[in-house]
Design an enzyme around this catalytic site. Structure first.
Site, PDB file in Angstrom:
ATOM      1  N   VAL A  63     -11.827  -7.298   0.377  1.00 24.20           N
ATOM      2  CA  VAL A  63     -12.178  -5.996   0.975  1.00 24.20           C
ATOM      3  C   VAL A  63     -12.829  -5.036  -0.019  1.00 24.20           C
ATOM      4  O   VAL A  63     -13.391  -4.010   0.377  1.00 24.20           O
ATOM      5  CB  VAL A  63     -10.947  -5.313   1.645  1.00 24.20           C
ATOM      6  CG1 VAL A  63     -10.445  -6.124   2.824  1.00 24.20           C
ATOM      7  CG2 VAL A  63      -9.825  -5.036   0.643  1.00 24.20           C
ATOM      8  N   ASN A  89      -4.813  -3.879   6.574  1.00 25.39           N
ATOM      9  CA  ASN A  89      -3.456  -4.197   6.126  1.00 25.39           C
ATOM     10  C   ASN A  89      -3.399  -4.708   4.681  1.00 25.39           C
ATOM     11  O   ASN A  89      -2.349  -4.651   4.050  1.00 25.39           O
ATOM     12  CB  ASN A  89      -2.889  -5.247   7.112  1.00 25.39           C
ATOM     13  CG  ASN A  89      -1.638  -5.911   6.606  1.00 25.39           C
ATOM     14  OD1 ASN A  89      -0.542  -5.362   6.729  1.00 25.39           O
ATOM     15  ND2 ASN A  89      -1.756  -7.099   6.021  1.00 25.39           N
ATOM     16  N   SER A 141       2.455   3.519   3.632  1.00 21.63           N
ATOM     17  CA  SER A 141       3.795   3.195   3.140  1.00 21.63           C
ATOM     18  C   SER A 141       4.595   4.494   3.124  1.00 21.63           C
ATOM     19  O   SER A 141       4.010   5.584   2.973  1.00 21.63           O
ATOM     20  CB  SER A 141       3.700   2.643   1.711  1.00 21.63           C
ATOM     21  OG  SER A 141       4.973   2.656   1.107  1.00 21.63           O
ATOM     22  N   TYR A 154       0.011   3.325  -6.482  1.00 21.49           N
ATOM     23  CA  TYR A 154       0.264   2.886  -5.102  1.00 21.49           C
ATOM     24  C   TYR A 154       0.494   4.111  -4.194  1.00 21.49           C
ATOM     25  O   TYR A 154      -0.076   4.194  -3.092  1.00 21.49           O
ATOM     26  CB  TYR A 154       1.493   1.973  -5.106  1.00 21.49           C
ATOM     27  CG  TYR A 154       1.803   1.310  -3.783  1.00 21.49           C
ATOM     28  CD1 TYR A 154       1.051   0.239  -3.317  1.00 21.49           C
ATOM     29  CD2 TYR A 154       2.888   1.739  -3.017  1.00 21.49           C
ATOM     30  CE1 TYR A 154       1.361  -0.391  -2.120  1.00 21.49           C
ATOM     31  CE2 TYR A 154       3.203   1.112  -1.817  1.00 21.49           C
ATOM     32  CZ  TYR A 154       2.438   0.049  -1.370  1.00 21.49           C
ATOM     33  OH  TYR A 154       2.745  -0.564  -0.180  1.00 21.49           O
ATOM     34  N   ALA A 155       1.296   5.062  -4.646  1.00 17.23           N
ATOM     35  CA  ALA A 155       1.573   6.270  -3.841  1.00 17.23           C
ATOM     36  C   ALA A 155       0.286   7.036  -3.579  1.00 17.23           C
ATOM     37  O   ALA A 155       0.033   7.500  -2.454  1.00 17.23           O
ATOM     38  CB  ALA A 155       2.588   7.155  -4.561  1.00 17.23           C
ATOM     39  N   ALA A 156      -0.557   7.156  -4.634  1.00 12.63           N
ATOM     40  CA  ALA A 156      -1.825   7.884  -4.476  1.00 12.63           C
ATOM     41  C   ALA A 156      -2.719   7.174  -3.460  1.00 12.63           C
ATOM     42  O   ALA A 156      -3.337   7.813  -2.596  1.00 12.63           O
ATOM     43  CB  ALA A 156      -2.535   7.987  -5.830  1.00 12.63           C
ATOM     44  N   SER A 157      -2.753   5.843  -3.538  1.00 11.66           N
ATOM     45  CA  SER A 157      -3.622   5.098  -2.605  1.00 11.66           C
ATOM     46  C   SER A 157      -3.145   5.283  -1.164  1.00 11.66           C
ATOM     47  O   SER A 157      -3.948   5.484  -0.251  1.00 11.66           O
ATOM     48  CB  SER A 157      -3.670   3.609  -2.973  1.00 11.66           C
ATOM     49  OG  SER A 157      -2.445   2.952  -2.689  1.00 11.66           O
ATOM     50  N   LYS A 158      -1.834   5.237  -0.946  1.00 10.14           N
ATOM     51  CA  LYS A 158      -1.315   5.306   0.423  1.00 10.14           C
ATOM     52  C   LYS A 158      -1.383   6.739   0.975  1.00 10.14           C
ATOM     53  O   LYS A 158      -1.581   6.928   2.185  1.00 10.14           O
ATOM     54  CB  LYS A 158       0.118   4.758   0.474  1.00 10.14           C
ATOM     55  CG  LYS A 158       0.221   3.279   0.103  1.00 10.14           C
ATOM     56  CD  LYS A 158      -0.587   2.371   1.036  1.00 10.14           C
ATOM     57  CE  LYS A 158      -0.318   0.892   0.832  1.00 10.14           C
ATOM     58  NZ  LYS A 158      -1.114   0.029   1.713  1.00 10.14           N
TER      59      LYS A 158
HETATM   60  P1  NAD Z   1       1.737  -9.454   0.842  1.00 10.37           P
HETATM   61  O1  NAD Z   1       1.562  -9.410  -0.616  1.00 10.37           O
HETATM   62  O2  NAD Z   1       2.697 -10.416   1.447  1.00 10.37           O
HETATM   63  O3  NAD Z   1       0.308  -9.660   1.566  1.00 10.37           O
HETATM   64  C1  NAD Z   1      -0.839  -8.978   1.172  1.00 10.37           C
HETATM   65  C2  NAD Z   1      -2.046  -9.840   1.496  1.00 10.37           C
HETATM   66  O4  NAD Z   1      -3.216  -9.094   1.116  1.00 10.37           O
HETATM   67  C3  NAD Z   1      -2.083 -11.167   0.714  1.00 10.37           C
HETATM   68  O5  NAD Z   1      -2.325 -12.245   1.584  1.00 10.37           O
HETATM   69  C4  NAD Z   1      -3.249 -10.982  -0.253  1.00 10.37           C
HETATM   70  O6  NAD Z   1      -3.937 -12.183  -0.570  1.00 10.37           O
HETATM   71  C5  NAD Z   1      -4.133 -10.008   0.520  1.00 10.37           C
HETATM   72  N1  NAD Z   1      -5.077  -9.294  -0.349  1.00 10.37           N
HETATM   73  C6  NAD Z   1      -4.835  -8.777  -1.572  1.00 10.37           C
HETATM   74  N2  NAD Z   1      -5.966  -8.255  -2.089  1.00 10.37           N
HETATM   75  C7  NAD Z   1      -6.938  -8.447  -1.153  1.00 10.37           C
HETATM   76  C8  NAD Z   1      -8.323  -8.136  -1.100  1.00 10.37           C
HETATM   77  N3  NAD Z   1      -8.941  -7.535  -2.129  1.00 10.37           N
HETATM   78  N4  NAD Z   1      -9.020  -8.460   0.018  1.00 10.37           N
HETATM   79  C9  NAD Z   1      -8.410  -9.085   1.049  1.00 10.37           C
HETATM   80  N5  NAD Z   1      -7.105  -9.417   1.051  1.00 10.37           N
HETATM   81  C10 NAD Z   1      -6.377  -9.108  -0.039  1.00 10.37           C
HETATM   82  O7  NAD Z   1       2.119  -7.952   1.233  1.00 10.37           O
HETATM   83  P2  NAD Z   1       2.775  -7.303   2.566  1.00 10.37           P
HETATM   84  O8  NAD Z   1       4.129  -6.846   2.176  1.00 10.37           O
HETATM   85  O9  NAD Z   1       2.585  -8.149   3.737  1.00 10.37           O
HETATM   86  O10 NAD Z   1       1.870  -5.993   2.663  1.00 10.37           O
HETATM   87  C11 NAD Z   1       0.965  -5.722   3.721  1.00 10.37           C
HETATM   88  C12 NAD Z   1       0.668  -4.231   3.704  1.00 10.37           C
HETATM   89  O11 NAD Z   1       1.884  -3.509   3.940  1.00 10.37           O
HETATM   90  C13 NAD Z   1       0.132  -3.712   2.369  1.00 10.37           C
HETATM   91  O12 NAD Z   1      -0.874  -2.749   2.614  1.00 10.37           O
HETATM   92  C14 NAD Z   1       1.324  -3.066   1.736  1.00 10.37           C
HETATM   93  O13 NAD Z   1       0.961  -2.051   0.817  1.00 10.37           O
HETATM   94  C15 NAD Z   1       2.041  -2.508   2.951  1.00 10.37           C
HETATM   95  N6  NAD Z   1       3.467  -2.231   2.753  1.00 10.37           N
HETATM   96  C16 NAD Z   1       4.333  -3.243   2.494  1.00 10.37           C
HETATM   97  C17 NAD Z   1       5.691  -2.936   2.304  1.00 10.37           C
HETATM   98  C18 NAD Z   1       6.724  -4.001   2.038  1.00 10.37           C
HETATM   99  O14 NAD Z   1       7.897  -3.639   1.793  1.00 10.37           O
HETATM  100  N7  NAD Z   1       6.405  -5.269   2.080  1.00 10.37           N
HETATM  101  C19 NAD Z   1       6.118  -1.596   2.385  1.00 10.37           C
HETATM  102  C20 NAD Z   1       5.186  -0.609   2.654  1.00 10.37           C
HETATM  103  C21 NAD Z   1       3.863  -0.924   2.833  1.00 10.37           C
END
Ligand code: NAD
Length: 248
Positions: A63, A89, A141, A154-158
């Site tokens: 992305v 996502n 998040s 991470y906080a700044a991005s979200k």
């Molecule tokens: P995860 O690490 O299991 O999955 C993230 C996916 O994103 C991976 O498959 C990875 O290959 C892909 N990815 C990474 N960089 C990429 C790029 N440049 N282009 C395309 N794909 C890319 O994480 P998750 O926990 O499933 O997280 C999904 C979303 O939820 C994220 O945005 C994360 O910040 C957010 N989130 C997760 C949690 C949590 O507790 N798991 C909490 C709050 C927010």
């Protein structure tokens, strides 16, 4: 089926929340274009989706790569003629106290989590504006609203994602278009992203969560589903927490 006939793009589709969402959306009859940098995960996911009602199309996509994002969106538009939903996502963490975050870690997290959302949405929005309809979900998040020790980048991005959500909810409805934009703010969810957190910290965290457990990726996928479906036709510009009550 709640998503029959809809074409939906999900980034970060190979793992965790994205992976659970692709399956959920296929169960509801959508054509899902699952984008990720991890091709192995995408291909195993495509096999798992074969028996489901909808269709999963795996696409290798980083992305942060604007040229590749543009080419992929053009290809999707040419193949399907429309894009009903976009779920931004994909996300990464590179945690550390402020004094220890390198410029590289800052850039990496901002590039994927913030600029990646900008890139995807900027190329998808002309298609949605032409249709006059669409629903975009940006994954935020709880950390983007409340902050967290060790997560400056991470906080700044979200927080930036939430600001873009609100801006776009206003911008994309000018001239009568029915394009909704919302953020989903997961709490602690069981995915590879949280596997790195030490057991002791997770146990203490669960104690603080009113529902006394971490979330499952499927529970986030269900909220994505509601927001992409027409059931949420009057919901836009919101940051919806899915966190077991953690931030009450
Ligand atoms: P995860 O690490 O299991 O999955 C993230 C996916 O994103 C991976 O498959 C990875 O290959 C892909 N990815 C990474 N960089 C990429 C790029 N440049 N282009 C395309 N794909 C890319 O994480 P998750 O926990 O499933 O997280 C999904 C979303 O939820 C994220 O945005 C994360 O910040 C957010 N989130 C997760 C949690 C949590 O507790 N798991 C909490 C709050 C927010």
């Amino acid at each position: 089926m709640r998503l029959e006939g809809k074409v939906v793009i999900i980034t970060g589709a190979g793992s965790g929340i994205g992976r659970a969402s692709v399956k959920r959306f296929c169960e509801e009859g959508a054509t899902v274009i699952g984008c990720d940098i991890d091709v192995e995960q995408l291909s195993s996911l495509a096999s798992e989706c074969k028996e489901l009602k909808g269709k999963m199309i795996p696409k290798k996509l980083d992305v942060t790569d604007r040229t590749a994002v543009q080419a992929t969106i053009d290809e999707i538009k040419n193949s399907y003629g429309r894009i009903d939903g976009l779920i931004n996502n994909a996300g990464v963490t590179r945690d550390g106290l402020l004094q220890k975050i390198s410029e590289e870690d800052w850039d990496m997290v901002i590039d994927v989590n913030l600029k990646g959302v900008f890139n995807m949405t900027q190329f998808v929005i002309p298609v949605m504006l032409e249709q006059g309809t669409g629903s975009i979900v940006n994954t935020s998040s709880i950390v983007g609203v409340y902050g967290n020790i060790g997560q400056t980048n991470y906080a700044a991005s979200k927080a930036g994602v939430n600001a873009m959500t609100k801006t776009w909810a206003k911008e994309f409805t000018r001239k009568g278009a029915k394009i909704r934009v919302n953020s989903v703010a997961p709490g602690f969810t069981k995915t590879p992203m949280t596997e790195k957190v030490p057991e002791k910290i997770l146990a203490a965290l669960e104690e603080r969560i009113p529902l006394k457990r971490m979330g499952e990726p499927e529970e986030i996928a269900d909220v994505y589903l509601f927001l992409i479906s027409d059931e949420s036709s009057y919901v836009t510009g919101q940051v919806i927490g899915v966190d077991g009550g953690l931030v009450l």
